[in-house]
Design an enzyme around this catalytic site. Sequence first.
Site, PDB file in Angstrom:
ATOM      1  N   ASN A  85     -10.214  -0.411   0.107  1.00 34.96           N
ATOM      2  CA  ASN A  85      -8.756  -0.283   0.153  1.00 34.96           C
ATOM      3  C   ASN A  85      -8.199  -0.767  -1.180  1.00 34.96           C
ATOM      4  O   ASN A  85      -8.237  -1.961  -1.484  1.00 34.96           O
ATOM      5  CB  ASN A  85      -8.245  -1.132   1.319  1.00 34.96           C
ATOM      6  CG  ASN A  85      -6.736  -1.121   1.453  1.00 34.96           C
ATOM      7  OD1 ASN A  85      -6.019  -0.702   0.547  1.00 34.96           O
ATOM      8  ND2 ASN A  85      -6.252  -1.609   2.579  1.00 34.96           N
ATOM      9  N   HIS A 143      -3.331   6.704   3.092  1.00 34.29           N
ATOM     10  CA  HIS A 143      -3.741   5.453   2.456  1.00 34.29           C
ATOM     11  C   HIS A 143      -5.127   5.087   2.985  1.00 34.29           C
ATOM     12  O   HIS A 143      -5.368   5.093   4.194  1.00 34.29           O
ATOM     13  CB  HIS A 143      -2.736   4.358   2.798  1.00 34.29           C
ATOM     14  CG  HIS A 143      -3.244   2.997   2.463  1.00 34.29           C
ATOM     15  ND1 HIS A 143      -3.751   2.690   1.220  1.00 34.29           N
ATOM     16  CD2 HIS A 143      -3.357   1.862   3.206  1.00 34.29           C
ATOM     17  CE1 HIS A 143      -4.143   1.420   1.218  1.00 34.29           C
ATOM     18  NE2 HIS A 143      -3.913   0.910   2.409  1.00 34.29           N
ATOM     19  N   CYS A 156       0.821  -1.222   0.000  1.00 32.16           N
ATOM     20  CA  CYS A 156       0.000   0.000   0.000  1.00 32.16           C
ATOM     21  C   CYS A 156       0.854   1.271   0.000  1.00 32.16           C
ATOM     22  O   CYS A 156       0.344   2.357  -0.264  1.00 32.16           O
ATOM     23  CB  CYS A 156      -0.942   0.000   1.191  1.00 32.16           C
ATOM     24  SG  CYS A 156      -1.908  -1.503   1.312  1.00 32.16           S
TER      25      CYS A 156
END
Length: 326
Positions: free
Chosen positions: A283, A253, A113
Amino acid sequence: MKKARIVGTGSYLPEKILTNFDLEKFLDTSDEWIVSRTGIRERRIAAADENTSDLATRAARQALDMAGISPGDLDMIIVGTITGDYPWPATSCLVQKNLGIPGCAAFDVSAACSGFVYALDMAARQIESGAIKTVLVIGAEILSRILDWEDRNTCILFGDGAGAAVLKAEDGPNGVLSSHLHADGSFWELLYQPGFGTRHTPSAEGMDQRLHLVRMQGNEVFKVAVRSLSDVALEALGANGMAVADIDHFIPHQANRRILEATARRLGLKDEQVVINVDRFGNTSGASIPIALDEANRAGKIKEGDVVLLDAFGGGFTWASSLLLW
Ligand code: ACO
């Protein structure tokens, strides 16, 4: 020294929307549980004929259009991804082929990520050194293909998408002010994809054990994520003599709403400083920050001279920040 300035952003989200109510149909879960624990309401899923390089290329074309830069002017392409079209060659090489510009450097960054923020750092330092002038940085993922759709602990969290930014060498103060990259490999087993690399080579037995799918210990990830996201944000501010109040747009994030709220609380950020879109896209790993950046930019929320803090955390563990003067 030249500054590396973002002169264009772009994003692409696949058309298909998978809502929590859709998940209820084949998983022992509920919209109420998912929204209360994660803030996610829906996510996008790539079509069967779409691959990561396709998503990346669409986001890239948008970013190049906004920048008014032709693909042929690019010196380098960097893609942050953990779900490339192939284990190799790099997805960035496929994007380069799609853009029809053989010759420029192209490589992928594997930092989960944090991939986009890691890649942005590489791009900025290449530009600041004077070696090159124009770089395309992309975060692109099709997580849906490596999720265990029978594991309600993980599959509800993720989605597919891509975001991109074009960086250009410029005189003047605007651009990347600093970036800070970190990792702690001792946490590797809390969030990973066991197969198929050299440790677990492809086998029917491995497929039966679902080694090719994401594994995660959510509670442990949560704690370290909040601490790391806060620490690296403060590190960025400290390095630039800034305070939390100086941030115009905090773009973390998009892991889940509770992680973002806990981080914002820890830092003392106000709601209006924080960019959140996890409710609509889930996500998207390395794509989440550039997608959120592009949304805010296209909506006209980010103005010249604004301070933007990109803040990432992901598998590895990796974590990273990039402080921008827009
Ligand atoms: N629907 C319904 N129930 C569920 C679901 C679901 N989708 N998933 C888990 N549960 C159940 C569990 O089985 C458990 O039941 P039990 O008590 O009978 O065993 C119960 O809910 C509580 O489970 P917990 O894991 O304790 O739930 P928690 O409140 O910790 O929330 C979550 C889980 C959302 C995964 C949370 O830990 C989290 O957000 N972790 C961070 C993980 C993350 O964001 N990872 C992304 C990658 S890393 C990154 O991008 C930063």
